[in-house]
Design a protein around this motif. Structure first.
Motif, mmCIF file in Angstrom:
data_model
loop_
_atom_site.group_PDB
_atom_site.id
_atom_site.type_symbol
_atom_site.label_atom_id
_atom_site.label_comp_id
_atom_site.label_asym_id
_atom_site.label_seq_id
_atom_site.Cartn_x
_atom_site.Cartn_y
_atom_site.Cartn_z
ATOM 1 N N UNK A 42 0.876 -1.163 0.000
ATOM 2 C CA UNK A 42 0.000 0.000 0.000
ATOM 3 C C UNK A 42 0.917 1.217 0.000
ATOM 4 N N UNK A 43 0.900 1.953 -1.110
ATOM 5 C CA UNK A 43 1.799 3.090 -1.233
ATOM 6 C C UNK A 43 1.171 4.291 -0.535
ATOM 7 N N UNK A 44 1.955 4.951 0.315
ATOM 8 C CA UNK A 44 1.408 6.041 1.119
ATOM 9 C C UNK A 44 1.768 7.404 0.568
ATOM 10 N N UNK A 45 0.853 8.358 0.740
ATOM 11 C CA UNK A 45 1.114 9.717 0.283
ATOM 12 C C UNK A 45 0.981 10.680 1.443
ATOM 13 N N UNK A 46 1.861 11.673 1.476
ATOM 14 C CA UNK A 46 1.762 12.735 2.461
ATOM 15 C C UNK A 46 2.171 14.037 1.779
ATOM 16 N N UNK A 47 1.735 15.176 2.308
ATOM 17 C CA UNK A 47 2.128 16.442 1.694
ATOM 18 C C UNK A 47 3.626 16.667 1.869
ATOM 19 N N UNK A 48 4.294 17.115 0.818
ATOM 20 C CA UNK A 48 5.715 17.429 0.925
ATOM 21 C C UNK A 48 5.935 18.929 1.094
ATOM 22 N N UNK A 49 4.923 19.710 0.765
ATOM 23 C CA UNK A 49 4.967 21.158 1.007
ATOM 24 C C UNK A 49 3.585 21.581 1.502
ATOM 25 N N UNK A 50 3.520 22.763 2.110
ATOM 26 C CA UNK A 50 2.196 23.271 2.494
ATOM 27 C C UNK A 50 1.460 23.643 1.208
ATOM 28 N N UNK A 51 0.130 23.515 1.203
ATOM 29 C CA UNK A 51 -0.604 23.846 -0.029
ATOM 30 C C UNK A 51 -0.242 25.237 -0.536
ATOM 31 N N UNK A 52 0.003 25.299 -1.827
ATOM 32 C CA UNK A 52 0.505 26.515 -2.444
ATOM 33 C C UNK A 52 -0.608 27.536 -2.662
ATOM 34 N N UNK A 53 -1.816 27.042 -2.867
ATOM 35 C CA UNK A 53 -2.946 27.935 -3.112
ATOM 36 C C UNK A 53 -4.051 27.631 -2.117
ATOM 37 N N UNK A 54 -5.153 28.328 -2.276
ATOM 38 C CA UNK A 54 -6.303 28.145 -1.399
ATOM 39 C C UNK A 54 -7.133 26.949 -1.868
ATOM 40 N N UNK A 55 -6.471 25.782 -1.885
ATOM 41 C CA UNK A 55 -7.175 24.565 -2.293
ATOM 42 C C UNK A 55 -7.498 23.760 -1.044
ATOM 43 N N UNK A 56 -8.333 22.737 -1.204
ATOM 44 C CA UNK A 56 -8.663 21.913 -0.051
ATOM 45 C C UNK A 56 -8.833 20.462 -0.498
ATOM 46 N N UNK A 57 -8.399 19.552 0.347
ATOM 47 C CA UNK A 57 -8.479 18.130 0.005
ATOM 48 C C UNK A 57 -9.941 17.745 -0.213
ATOM 49 N N UNK A 58 -10.200 17.038 -1.302
ATOM 50 C CA UNK A 58 -11.565 16.647 -1.628
ATOM 51 C C UNK A 58 -12.171 15.795 -0.512
ATOM 52 N N UNK A 59 -11.351 14.919 0.067
ATOM 53 C CA UNK A 59 -11.856 14.092 1.166
ATOM 54 C C UNK A 59 -12.325 14.984 2.316
ATOM 55 N N UNK A 60 -11.560 16.023 2.612
ATOM 56 C CA UNK A 60 -11.961 16.940 3.689
ATOM 57 C C UNK A 60 -13.239 17.689 3.336
#
Lengths: 243, 724
Positions: free
Chosen positions: B467-485
């Motif tokens: 199971x390949x895991x993903x995590x943010x490597x930088x803080x979000x660059x724009x005013x975007x939001x995770x779809x899951x959230x």
């Protein structure tokens, strides 16, 4: 007292196995991302002004249906021991590095005569015909270890000298010898089939030195006497099973 | 100056004395040149002059390769492969390398937007969440549809759970990447021959002779880095022995160019060739010919495929005498009306070779035990068409789109764009202003993959469950939001049964609860509880089983059933077969807005920044076509124009066009560049119900115009200036 620089002097070299190269271009993109290479756009690319430091060549042999492409051949600066680009530079921008035994380009000396590119038999040098600035925020990804070049400057593969220097510094700071494979340029690190192998030619036991002694080893335009640091292992070898 | 002079007085004095000269450098224009983030905002673990490395998952294609991203003072600088990740073992491809140009793309959707009559207006996230809440609870469950792309899996699992809780239809998952892999067809063939609904893994590295029927596994197919590694092992991994690869396809692909032999079979006869080879191999080995091949006539196959009988016999001899022979089905060979049968025929060759579950043979990859109930079905074009039908008849009131760009990717003949007009509310979660997003009512941009949490189930390519895991490597660059959230916030705002059925506070909480099942399993992570587990999950870049091991197929005797192949059929009229292939560099077209991918030359033609039509030089001579002549390619379903590339290694009855360009949106680097060949595709189906994308016939017309292709193969330029 010995020169401390001499103690870390290495001869770096590369071996490219054409039997393993799949032509996937991962090295080309990896090189661009590591070395802040600018993209030039479609029109300038068609004028032959694109700035790739490494390209993957293939040629056609025969006609359909007996046609085949020659084994893919990544071509980059061969880091010649006797480099044709060096003596023609009027400002010593193309010089030999004593430390890494590579050919380096000093950007802030370069005045853009392009003599070096004309004299390079491998067409490994590229020239900045314009200021190819990356529009923001793409420039956030620029590598702080590599100079951004401007218009009128010649550039070419450096064997990722920033990585070599960092590796040498680290080893010296830790008071040890460098391990084989400790330093890899971006192309070799990305290469999915490990067709590109990098290392020290002054160490006879390094992987790159051993591969260089392979029976399939050739160098590009050997007859010119340029003494390249890059060795190719011929692809499509006839030994073993072949149809 | 006296000591009593205060700063305020000083300013007054200078203002009076120096008049209009700007001495207040703190407020003048010069200050804008120096922008430093205050230390209070410095990202965690950041030291001046030192890089920080984060492990995450590449999402440029669904293979699930592990990457390590070098960051420096909060900026992502370089992507490398994750050396301990079982899929790619430290390697990367072009698309993975250029992923940074997605993160820092100048044409991202920077904030949630409402679209009305061509006008895009920024809104705030509170309103966005209200819109999502209304769409989820204001419509009947069957009026809601989710159309998702091939990644990320955690979003698919959450949406499955939401729709189960609501009682609505399961989310659909589609994309041209999977289409050109023939993923759905291959999975169904595997279910029929190898008894499991899964993707097969072909152990190229352990084989000494491999026959690939259309599988372009060194370019885009399933897991290119894993197969690239296998290819290297096959060629040079065994002392004194060099593996032998034969590629059967109508147009020489990059994979075919790396192979030892290329057999230019007629489109739609790949399965027939596999059957003939099966019979010849069985005969060469002696003994009774198995029932599977008893009805096969080699002479007919030779004539239909254009491969001489002598060549078939020679190749069968190589296969029969090999120690570890392997046959790989995939790509355009399966994109015909007989694609399912062709896939079965090729898989059955492996059963004949006796390599199922053997080194150098065919294996099945165990899937990690995370949300096993939402096992992502390989959705087919039939299911997509059913959705479009429901959209057209007004049965879909709210359509959510994530990770796929159907207005660009789906064949124009399906009429997706027209059906959108009958959907009252379309919500896109696109990070870029792609064709579909611009037709939506709202764009609620997700973070780009390098700013995101998540996981991707490895379906094939690794040597163990992973199971390949993903995590943010930088803080979000724009005013975007995770779809899951966004979805979870909307559900919490809705309350009631829905909120009770989907009890997660946010994305990370959902991830942690999803990973609970793995805490007890033997893997690379040894942690007694979920928080420690999660930390190591981020550190390693995923979870994978402790021991290498793939499943051996339990096969219900495939050799005992006779294999038959229906005649290939083609949609529309025309003198050429159309061979559309995914660009090895641009993939499913989402890469077209990365300028460095545009400038990375195509491996075979070295063309950059454009679309071309590959045509055999002899055919081109007959038609009077030179390089760069613009031709109109027309099928019964649509037409496009593109310049000619005289390609030496393609059948005379076939033309080939790469997929990936032809965007009418997606930002400055993609928009208005090249042509999109899905406009040409007819709607023939494979036996599995997916599109037979290689079964369309087309006509060629000269336009009399030329348009010069930028090609690297001529470094002096291609405009011809100064050559005379």
């Amino acid at each position: 007292m010995s020169n401390p620089l001499e103690e870390v002097g290495h001869k770096w070299g590369m071996v490219i196995d054409q039997d393993l190269c799949t032509g996937c271009q991962a090295c080309v993109t990896a090189c661009a991302m590591e070395n802040n290479i600018a993209f030039v756009g479609e029109q300038d690319a068609a004028y032959g002004r694109s700035l790739q430091w490494i390209r993957v060549e293939r040629f056609w042999e025969g006609e359909f249906p007996e046609v085949k492409s020659t084994p893919f051949q990544p071509v980059l600066c061969q880091q010649c021991g006797q480099a044709p680009c060096e003596p023609v530079c009027p400002v010593y921008a193309s010089v030999h590095s004593e430390n890494q035994q590579i050919n380096i380009q000093v950007y802030n000396r370069c005045v853009g005569t392009r003599y070096c590119a004309n004299n390079c038999p491998y067409q490994a040098r590229v020239f900045n015909w314009r200021d190819y600035r990356e529009p923001g925020p793409l420039d956030n990804a620029l590598n702080p270890d590599v100079t951004v070049r401007r218009r009128g400057i010649m550039e070419k593969c450096t064997f990722c000298v920033q990585r070599i220097v960092q590796g040498e510094d680290t080893a010296r700071a830790e008071g040890r010898q460098m391990a084989d494979g400790e330093v890899v340029p971006a192309c070799a690190q990305a290469c999915p089939t490990e067709a590109i192998v990098f290392g020290r030619l002054d160490d006879p036991d390094s992987l790159v030195s051993r591969l260089k002694r392979d029976g399939r080893a050739v160098q590009l335009l050997e007859e010119l006497g340029t003494q390249p640091s890059v060795t190719y292992l011929k692809g499509g070898s006839s030994y073993g099973r072949n149809g | 100056m006296t000591e009593k002079l205060s700063r305020r007085d000083f300013l007054k004095l200078t203002a009076a004395g120096a008049g209009a000269t700007a001495v207040l450098t703190g407020c003048g224009p010069a200050s804008r040149y120096v922008v430093r983030s205050p230390y209070a905002e410095m990202p965690e673990y950041t030291y001046n002059g030192q890089s920080t490395f984060y492990a995450t998952t590449c999402r440029e294609c669904p293979a699930g390769c592990g990457i390590v991203v070098r960051t420096h003072q909060g900026r992502a600088l370089k992507i490398e492969g994750n050396p301990s990740h079982p899929v790619n073992l430290g390697k990367t491809c072009s698309r993975g390398q250029a992923a940074l140009q997605g993160l820092y793309n100048p044409d991202r959707v920077e904030a949630p937007q409402a679209l009305a009559a061509g006008d895009r207006q920024e809104i705030d996230w509170d309103r966005a969440i209200r819109v999502v809440r209304e769409a989820l609870i204001g419509n009947r469950p069957e009026e809601i549809a989710f159309l998702l792309g091939p990644s990320p899996d955690h979003l698919y699992d959450l949406v499955s759970e939401i729709m189960r809780s609501l009682g609505g239809p399961a989310p659909l998952c589609y994309g041209t990447q999977a289409l050109f892999e023939a993923r759905a067809t291959l999975v169904q063939a595997t279910a029929q021959v190898l008894n499991r609904t899964a993707l097969p893994f072909c152990d190229l590295g352990g084989s000494d002779v491999a026959f690939s029927f259309g599988a372009n596994f060194l370019e885009t197919w399933l897991s290119p880095l894993a197969y690239g590694r296998g290819f290297a092992r096959m060629r040079r991994g065994q002392v004194g022995r060099r593996g032998f690869l034969v590629q059967f396809e109508p147009r020489l692909s990059q994979t075919g160019a790396a192979a030892d032999e290329w057999i230019a079979v007629a489109p739609g006869t790949e399965g027939l060739v596999a059957l003939a080879l099966g019979r010849l191999v069985a005969e060469a080995r002696g003994g009774l010919v198995p029932a599977a091949y008893r009805e096969v006539d080699v002479a007919t196959a030779a004539e239909a495929s254009g491969v001489p009988e002598g060549t078939l016999t020679r190749l069968a001899g190589i296969f029969a005498n090999a120690e570890h022979p392997l046959a790989v089905p995939g790509g355009a060979a399966l994109g015909h009306v007989n694609g399912l049968e062709a896939a079965r025929a090729v898989l059955t060759l492996n059963a004949l070779a006796g390599n199922l579950g053997q080194p150098g043979g065919v294996f099945l990859t165990p899937v990690p035990n995370v949300h096993p109930d939402s096992r992502r079905g390989p959705d087919t074009l039939v299911e997509i068409n059913a959705l479009i039908g429901r959209m057209r008849s007004g049965q879909v009131k709210a359509l959510f789109v994530h990770g796929i760009n159907p207005a660009f990717e789906l064949p124009a003949a399906l009429g997706f764009t027209a059906a959108l007009e009958n959907v009252p509310q379309i919500i896109s979660f696109a990070s870029f202003p792609d064709e579909t997003a611009l037709l939506a009512d709202y764009i609620f941009p997700d973070h780009t993959p390098l700013e995101s949490w998540g996981y991707q189930k490895v379906r094939t390519g690794s040597d163990r469950a992973a199971l390949s895991g993903a995590q943010p490597v930088v803080v979000p660059f724009h005013n975007t939001r995770a779809t899951v959230d966004v979805l979870l916030a909307a559900i919490q705002a809705a309350g009631g049964d829905l909120a009770a059925g989907v009890p997660y506070s946010d994305e990370v909480d959902f991830l942690q609860q999803s990973l609970l099942t793995l805490v007890q399993e033997a893997g690379n992570i040894a942690a007694p509880e979920i928080r420690t587990f999660m930390t190591q999950f981020q550190q390693y870049g995923g979870w994978w089983a402790a021991e290498a091991g793939l499943d051996a197929p339990s096969t219900p005797a495939p050799l005992e059933r006779p294999l038959r192949l229906i005649e290939p059929e083609f949609a529309g009229e025309g003198e050429f077969h159309l061979h559309v292939y995914p660009s090895p560099i641009l993939g499913d077209g989402a890469g077209a807005n990365r300028p460095w991918l545009q400038e990375t030359p195509d491996p075979m033609t070295t063309v950059m920044w454009n679309t071309w039509v590959e045509i055999n030089p002899e055919t081109a001579d007959e038609l009077g076509l030179e390089d760069n002549d613009v031709v109109r390619v027309a099928s019964d379903f649509g037409a496009i124009e593109a310049p000619v590339y005289r390609y030496p290694a393609i059948r005379r009855d076939t033309i080939a066009i790469p997929f990936g360009q032809g965007h009418t949106a997606l930002g400055r680097y993609a928009d208005g560049r090249g042509a999109n060949p899905v406009a040409l595709l007819g709607l023939k189906l494979t036996g599995a119900g997916d599109l037979a994308f290689a079964a369309t016939r087309v006509r060629l017309e000269k336009t009399g115009r030329t348009s010069i292709l930028a090609r690297l193969e001529s470094r002096i330029g291609v405009y011809g200036e100064g050559l005379e």
